[in-house]
Enzyme design. Sequence first.
Site, mmCIF file in Angstrom:
data_model
loop_
_atom_site.group_PDB
_atom_site.id
_atom_site.type_symbol
_atom_site.label_atom_id
_atom_site.label_comp_id
_atom_site.label_asym_id
_atom_site.label_seq_id
_atom_site.Cartn_x
_atom_site.Cartn_y
_atom_site.Cartn_z
ATOM 1 N N HIS A 271 -15.102 -5.872 7.294
ATOM 2 C CA HIS A 271 -14.331 -5.219 6.227
ATOM 3 C C HIS A 271 -14.310 -6.032 4.934
ATOM 4 O O HIS A 271 -13.478 -5.783 4.063
ATOM 5 C CB HIS A 271 -12.885 -4.945 6.674
ATOM 6 C CG HIS A 271 -12.790 -4.074 7.890
ATOM 7 N ND1 HIS A 271 -13.089 -2.726 7.865
ATOM 8 C CD2 HIS A 271 -12.437 -4.349 9.180
ATOM 9 C CE1 HIS A 271 -12.905 -2.206 9.067
ATOM 10 N NE2 HIS A 271 -12.524 -3.171 9.876
ATOM 11 N N LYS B 215 0.813 -1.219 0.000
ATOM 12 C CA LYS B 215 0.000 0.000 0.000
ATOM 13 C C LYS B 215 0.847 1.271 0.000
ATOM 14 O O LYS B 215 0.476 2.279 -0.601
ATOM 15 C CB LYS B 215 -0.956 -0.016 1.192
ATOM 16 C CG LYS B 215 -2.044 -1.083 1.105
ATOM 17 C CD LYS B 215 -2.963 -1.018 2.302
ATOM 18 C CE LYS B 215 -4.094 -2.046 2.195
ATOM 19 N NZ LYS B 215 -3.592 -3.426 2.210
ATOM 20 N N GLU C 264 -3.246 6.754 8.742
ATOM 21 C CA GLU C 264 -3.916 7.744 7.909
ATOM 22 C C GLU C 264 -5.181 8.229 8.597
ATOM 23 O O GLU C 264 -5.681 7.614 9.550
ATOM 24 C CB GLU C 264 -4.251 7.164 6.525
ATOM 25 C CG GLU C 264 -5.234 6.032 6.523
ATOM 26 C CD GLU C 264 -5.445 5.422 5.143
ATOM 27 O OE1 GLU C 264 -4.527 5.503 4.305
ATOM 28 O OE2 GLU C 264 -6.517 4.845 4.909
ATOM 29 N N ARG D 229 -6.016 -8.145 -10.044
ATOM 30 C CA ARG D 229 -6.626 -9.421 -10.454
ATOM 31 C C ARG D 229 -8.069 -9.178 -10.839
ATOM 32 O O ARG D 229 -8.573 -8.061 -10.743
ATOM 33 C CB ARG D 229 -6.578 -10.418 -9.296
ATOM 34 C CG ARG D 229 -7.190 -9.829 -8.017
ATOM 35 C CD ARG D 229 -7.321 -10.840 -6.915
ATOM 36 N NE ARG D 229 -7.618 -10.247 -5.633
ATOM 37 C CZ ARG D 229 -8.803 -9.808 -5.235
ATOM 38 N NH1 ARG D 229 -9.841 -9.895 -6.053
ATOM 39 N NH2 ARG D 229 -8.980 -9.296 -4.027
#
Length: 484
Positions: free
Chosen positions: A234, A115, A199, A291
Amino acid sequence: MQKILVANRGEIALRVMRTAHRMGISTVAVYSEADRDAPHVRAADQAFCIGPPPSAESYLLGDRIIEVALDTGAEAIHPGYGFLSENAGFARAVAEAGLIFIGPGPDAIHTMGDKLAAKRAVQAYDIPLVPGTDEPVTDLQQIREIAAGIGYPVLIKAAAGGGGKGMRVVDREGELEGQIQRAMSEAKSAFGDGSVFIEKYVTAPRHIEIQVMADTHGNILHLFERECSIQRRHQKVVEEAPSSVLTPELRDRMGRAAVDVARACNYVGAGTVEFLLDADHHFYFLEMNTRLQVEHPVTELITGLDLVELQIRVARGEELTLKQEALKINGHALELRVYAEDPLQDFMPSVGRLELYRPPAGEGIRVDDGFAEGMQVPIFYDPMLSKLIVHGEDRPAAIRRMREAIAGYQVAGVATTLPFGDFVCRHPAFTSGSFTTHFVRDHYSPEELENDLEREASVAARVALHAYLNHLDKLSINKGTDEG
């Protein structure tokens, strides 16, 4: 390309095989001992057992899979999703063996799989990012200063991996140290990498992703968005296309941003760029999945395209003939992931034998599955039985069709998320389009679903009783007529 090995199982293996066979391409299946009688094994032209049930001893054995591909004369490997699909080392090994990897190159997989590296890669394209760090952080005092600077709440996320693992929301400074330690420990356990970054936590987000397709000739298209905000732990459960909140202008801006993300890593093939959309409709780059996505069918239904066919054509070196301005959205599509999970027990896995398994059929209904009646749902893999996908002329029509399809889906032997899907489709927050990724937290409870199921059973019993009494009345009338 005359033969493809499908390095996966279940519904996605069958999905790839259907398109390959339609294109005149032979297929090779690999399977674990637990999947010996699975439909994807029977559907393939050739099939080979590669190990015991655990994934680490079968579907994750890249060298063994490549060996089978070479032995059978397959020219390419399609990884599906999950397992080895986002493994840069596997993609590189496939290429080094002289085979074609039906997906992006290993460098793109590596960059977007990290990330922080992904954030650095897209910075040159002025793509909106959630405020936070672009390097791993481990020093607690530094983390305190960063969190104070961007403001609470903050989100601690594993630098590698996804699926909600290594992710913690911190609402106040006093919680920071404990949550950091938990996130690092979970990330290390799940991905072998304890790196995390911090973040700003977007408090009322929607999860919007853009499907992209890129060829080796420099052409990159976006195929519009998917709304994936209905999640548990999630992870997505209900997806739709298009989103009910994107304007044409916002859709265009997000689409162009997604194309730039693909360009930033020299992407080839099908990929998905994920964004968070806040309450003011500001969007932020989240990550890229390198993908085919589980929810790709909703994009296929609104565009009329076969994404697996496009993947194969791009892998063969063909140029995309589609033009961005020619692509149009047709109607609305919804997908429900039908998991063998019990929504009344916090979505705990429900394994067992499928004593009854009869998917619905009809106009605008598509079921992608990898199970059949009588099969055992194994404990070794993701518990998704199928994907139930519907298409309608607009969003209300698609929602109605989904509810009808759910009602016609007969499953016994295991609990499923079908009742939860119906709960979502009739909830005012969903039908109005006013929902976020916190839908389950804010609107769902097992008790409410159980009450709904009891009310439905009571209504059904009363309807059946009424029909039975009417039947008796008619018999009585007819008998009196006969005697007269």
